[in-house]
Design a protein around this motif. Sequence first.
Motif, PDB file in Angstrom:
ATOM      1  N   GLN A  90     -21.601 -39.141  18.855  1.00 30.57           N
ATOM      2  CA  GLN A  90     -22.555 -39.083  20.076  1.00 30.57           C
ATOM      3  C   GLN A  90     -23.811 -40.050  19.629  1.00 30.57           C
ATOM      4  OE1 GLN A  90     -24.138 -35.505  21.572  1.00 30.57           O
ATOM      5  NE2 GLN A  90     -22.056 -34.489  21.362  1.00 30.57           N
ATOM      6  N   VAL A  91     -24.221 -40.149  18.378  1.00 34.64           N
ATOM      7  CA  VAL A  91     -25.293 -40.895  18.010  1.00 34.64           C
ATOM      8  C   VAL A  91     -24.785 -42.285  17.682  1.00 34.64           C
ATOM      9  CG1 VAL A  91     -27.038 -41.142  16.308  1.00 34.64           C
ATOM     10  CG2 VAL A  91     -26.526 -38.910  17.245  1.00 34.64           C
ATOM     11  N   VAL A  92     -23.975 -42.474  16.719  1.00 34.63           N
ATOM     12  CA  VAL A  92     -23.803 -44.091  15.814  1.00 34.63           C
ATOM     13  C   VAL A  92     -22.865 -44.785  17.046  1.00 34.63           C
ATOM     14  CG1 VAL A  92     -22.740 -45.054  14.068  1.00 34.63           C
ATOM     15  CG2 VAL A  92     -24.228 -42.936  13.519  1.00 34.63           C
ATOM     16  N   ASP A 132     -34.450 -43.773  11.334  1.00 34.64           N
ATOM     17  CA  ASP A 132     -33.177 -43.886  10.741  1.00 34.64           C
ATOM     18  C   ASP A 132     -31.980 -42.970  11.321  1.00 34.64           C
ATOM     19  OD1 ASP A 132     -34.627 -45.670   9.135  1.00 34.64           O
ATOM     20  OD2 ASP A 132     -34.649 -43.999   7.302  1.00 34.64           O
ATOM     21  N   PRO A 133     -30.909 -43.641  11.179  1.00 36.65           N
ATOM     22  CA  PRO A 133     -29.628 -42.968  11.736  1.00 36.65           C
ATOM     23  C   PRO A 133     -29.497 -41.414  11.201  1.00 36.65           C
ATOM     24  CG  PRO A 133     -28.991 -45.235  11.315  1.00 36.65           C
ATOM     25  CD  PRO A 133     -30.435 -44.701  10.678  1.00 36.65           C
ATOM     26  N   ILE A 175     -29.433 -38.121  13.399  1.00 31.44           N
ATOM     27  CA  ILE A 175     -28.070 -37.323  13.537  1.00 31.44           C
ATOM     28  C   ILE A 175     -28.650 -35.741  13.035  1.00 31.44           C
ATOM     29  CG2 ILE A 175     -26.115 -36.657  12.240  1.00 31.44           C
ATOM     30  CD1 ILE A 175     -25.576 -39.804  11.920  1.00 31.44           C
ATOM     31  N   ALA A 176     -29.617 -35.734  12.090  1.00 35.54           N
ATOM     32  CA  ALA A 176     -29.881 -34.334  11.697  1.00 35.54           C
ATOM     33  C   ALA A 176     -30.778 -33.752  12.834  1.00 35.54           C
ATOM     34  CB  ALA A 176     -30.884 -34.565  10.695  1.00 35.54           C
ATOM     35  N   ARG A 177     -31.651 -34.516  13.770  1.00 34.97           N
ATOM     36  CA  ARG A 177     -32.314 -34.015  14.870  1.00 34.97           C
ATOM     37  C   ARG A 177     -31.239 -33.532  15.897  1.00 34.97           C
ATOM     38  NH1 ARG A 177     -36.655 -38.793  15.868  1.00 34.97           N
ATOM     39  NH2 ARG A 177     -37.755 -38.515  13.733  1.00 34.97           N
ATOM     40  N   ARG A 178     -30.329 -34.470  16.220  1.00 37.20           N
ATOM     41  CA  ARG A 178     -29.528 -33.937  17.215  1.00 37.20           C
ATOM     42  C   ARG A 178     -28.424 -32.682  16.755  1.00 37.20           C
ATOM     43  NH1 ARG A 178     -30.732 -34.949  21.621  1.00 37.20           N
ATOM     44  NH2 ARG A 178     -30.276 -37.110  21.826  1.00 37.20           N
TER      45      ARG A 178
END
Length: 222
Positions: A175-177, A151-152, A156-159
């Motif tokens: 950077q993610v979405v 899941d996005p 995002i939390a991992r990054r």
Amino acid sequence: MTDSLLIAIDGPSGSGKSSTSRGVAQRLGLAYLDTGSLYRAAAIVFLESGLDAAQTELITELVTTAKIEPGTDPLHPSTTVNGRDVTEAIREPRVSEKVSVVATILPVRQWLNERFRSIIDAQDRRIVVEGRDITTVVAPDADLRVLLVADPAARIARRQAELGGQVDASAVTDQVVRRDRDDATVSQFEQPAEGVELVDSTHMGLDEVIETICAMVPGRES
Ligand SMILES: Nc1ncnc2c1ncn2[C@@H]1O[C@H](COP(=O)(O)OP(=O)(O)OP(=O)(O)O)[C@@H](O)[C@H]1O
Ligand SMILES: Nc1ccn([C@H]2C[C@H](O)[C@@H](COP(=O)(O)O)O2)c(=O)n1
């Protein structure tokens, strides 16, 4: 001669492709190719050129004449550009922000795809290759093809955790979405293509993901 074992892993940003692919390669004694690292190295060539993003022909000429070399050891990932070690530089936020500029230039993609295929052959097809279009374009004939998603919010939390709070939340979301949105204009990594196994890592730890994919390797199913 040892049998070939080509594993292709695609997925969106932060889904865990690199960590998982390195773990699978280590576990199975395979080489490892992070195709995104070559796109990132190409982005460094572009950033250092001072060219505008619209100058696609000049960017293509510069990138395709640069000597971009990835390491294939899963324990020691490395990348060089014209002999310079850029292993750390390619992870900088300025590169993540601009990498889609080069990744959406089709002649650059074609040139890199040929590089990827020759690296795969040089490793006697005993390699884990990860990216966005490995299961569909670079190696649709791989022995195992996996689309790794999460899941996005989890991505995002991992990054954010990886960057240790050094980058603000909106930059990480970009950077993610935003990057996925741009990259999805040239590759299909949101839905598994026919014959590609879907692994959703949202609620799985890294070891569990590695174990799951190793168990999917033909001949190793339980
Ligand atoms: N299953 C998991 N559970 C929790 N954290 C994970 C998991 N898989 C990877 N991570 C962590 O998430 C972060 C992103 O992982 P990784 O760099 O492997 O993703 P990626 O898909 O290769 O990203 P990108 O495409 O942006 O390079 C890393 O800090 C990694 O340690
Ligand atoms: N096969 C690939 C691999 C990567 N890209 C692009 C898309 C990403 O924005 C960029 C960096 O990849 P990452 O390090 O985040 O995996 O490279 C691609 O288009 N195709």
